[in-house]
Enzyme design. Structure first.
Site: not given
Ligand SMILES: *Cc1c(COP(=O)(O)O)cnc(C)c1O
Length: 425
Positions: A145, A232, A273
């Site tokens: 994700f 990520d 985040k």
């Molecule tokens: C939440 C998340 C995203 C996307 O972030 P948004 O601010 O919702 O666009 C990307 N990668 C990971 C691992 C995430 O948990």
């Protein structure tokens, strides 16, 4: 309907009627938050065990972060990058020193930061690695994700996220997560690979923690093939897993000058985040000069990226992580949580296992993926004053703000045990 004092039911009806149905929220309407708690419009108090998907690691409405935001908002909010502002450079110095990279590229949302990392990786591949035009490929993992843009869903294997959104972006190869052999094979068989994009723990997929040593070995394979190792850490970063970064390996993040463990330190780091403590949309891509310097004026940008409020908020949010030793707290409380729930799992047929790292944990419910059992348990947890949400059917993620005390955690564990013990299908 009087719009100044809504009941929960009225608020839900308004969203249902006037908002796009792109989410399926738990039926609870929140109107206030402080620390590890949130309150609904009827005044009922809950422990928050989602933390806005780990954006609110520092706790709801942290006074230091809110003060930084309010003060900056009263002074200067947005200049765009057409002009300099006096906050951005300070923030960039602070963040690059904290995370141990030469440069940072500020964006707003996690998906934007992932997009930025993909663009940066491709440009590096053509201009530094020397791949021929349009040939670069990026390796990703199954069940990843990384966000919701068209390019990002191009390499998702979640049918719900993809169906009828094509045509998709080319240039991605999917391999199994936590499978070094698969990574090695793809790197050896294809000389056009520019990068490997990976989550240190797959959060949305259900908190899948890879085998010890996976990330270090993956990084070494990437290095051997001159492929960028891209982490990520939008969800795993900012102390969530018991380290400032999940790619910190075993280094101690009590060390203010920590720049990560060299064995797992990514070539490109993606943050979002909790880099803002959930107060404001802030995301970032970090890399060293040999990579980041391929980006020249006009190549990439964002009107809001790096704005003064974002810079002030992110600096305050990162200082809170250090000042309040949130990584250490997450590590300690996470161990208690998993130990308690693993013991409890032996006493009930409903819980298969508990897994995770720091305060990013998941409990596997003993039912089929399409059953409503996990959802129903979350409804009962809600009634008992604790908010959590299922991810992928039968898995419940438990990720409270990292400012939680041990006493509060024990209170929450009691609620979880009681709710599951009393649960009837
Ligand atoms: C939440 C998340 C995203 C996307 O972030 P948004 O601010 O919702 O666009 C990307 N990668 C990971 C691992 C995430 O948990």
């Amino acid at each position: 309907m009087a719009l100044d004092q809504l009941t929960s039911q009225q608020a839900i009806e308004l969203e249902d009627k006037h908002g796009a149905h792109n989410y399926h929220p738990l039926p609870v309407v929140l109107s206030k938050g402080e620390g590890v708690h949130v309150w609904d419009v009827e005044g009922k108090k809950y422990y928050d065990f989602l933390s806005a998907y780990s954006a609110v690691n520092q706790g709801h409405c942290h006074p230091k972060i809110v003060d930084a935001m309010v003060n900056q908002a009263k002074t200067l909010t947005l200049t765009s990058r057409a002009f300099h502002n006096d906050m951005l450079g300070k923030y960039e110095k602070f963040a690059t020193e904290l995370f141990g990279f030469d440069k940072i590229l500020p964006m707003n949302t996690g998906a934007e930061a992932v997009e930025t990392a993909l663009k940066l990786c491709r440009k590096w591949a053509y201009e530094v690695k020397g791949l021929s035009e349009n040939q670069a490929k990026i390796v990703v993992c199954e069940n990843n994700f990384h966000g919701r843009t068209t390019t990002i869903i191009s390499f998702s294997n979640d049918a719900v996220a993809r169906t009828n959104f094509g045509p998709f972006t080319n240039g991605f190869i999917k391999i199994e997560y936590n499978n070094l052999k698969a990574l090695e094979e793809v790197l050896e068989s294809d000389s056009n690979i520019a990068g490997f994009l990976v989550e240190p723990i797959q959060g949305e997929a259900g908190v899948y923690v890879p085998t010890e040593g996976y990330l270090a070995a993956a990084k070494a394979l990437c290095a051997k093939h001159n492929v960028l190792f891209i982490a990520d850490e939008v969800q795993t970063g900012i102390a969530r897993t018991g380290r400032l970064l999940a790619t910190c390996g075993n280094c101690s993040c009590a060390d203010k000058n920590c720049s990560g463990s060299p064995e797992t330190k990514p070539d490109i780091l993606i943050l979002g985040k909790a880099i803002s403590g959930g107060a404001y949309p802030v995301s970032a891509v970090l890399a060293n000069n040999s990579i980041m310097n391929v980006i020249k004026p006009g190549n990439h940008g964002s009107t809001f990226g790096g704005n003064p409020v974002a810079a002030a908020v992110a600096m305050a949010a990162l200082e809170v992580v250090q000042d309040e030793k949130l990584a250490e707290n997450a590590e300690r409380l996470g161990e208690i949580f998993r130990a308690e729930l693993a013991e409890f799992a032996k006493t009930t047929d409903l819980v298969l296992s508990v897994r995770g790292k720091g305060l990013l944990n998941a409990v596997l419910i003993n039912d089929t993926e399409d059953s409503s059992t996990a959802w129903d348990i979350c409804m009962n947890l809600r009634d008992n004053g604790l908010l959590a949400k299922p991810t992928h059917g039968n898995i419940i993620r438990f990720a409270p703000p990292l400012v939680m005390t041990e006493e509060q955690l024990m209170d929450c564990i009691a609620i979880i045990k009681k709710t599951i013990s009393e649960f009837k299908k």
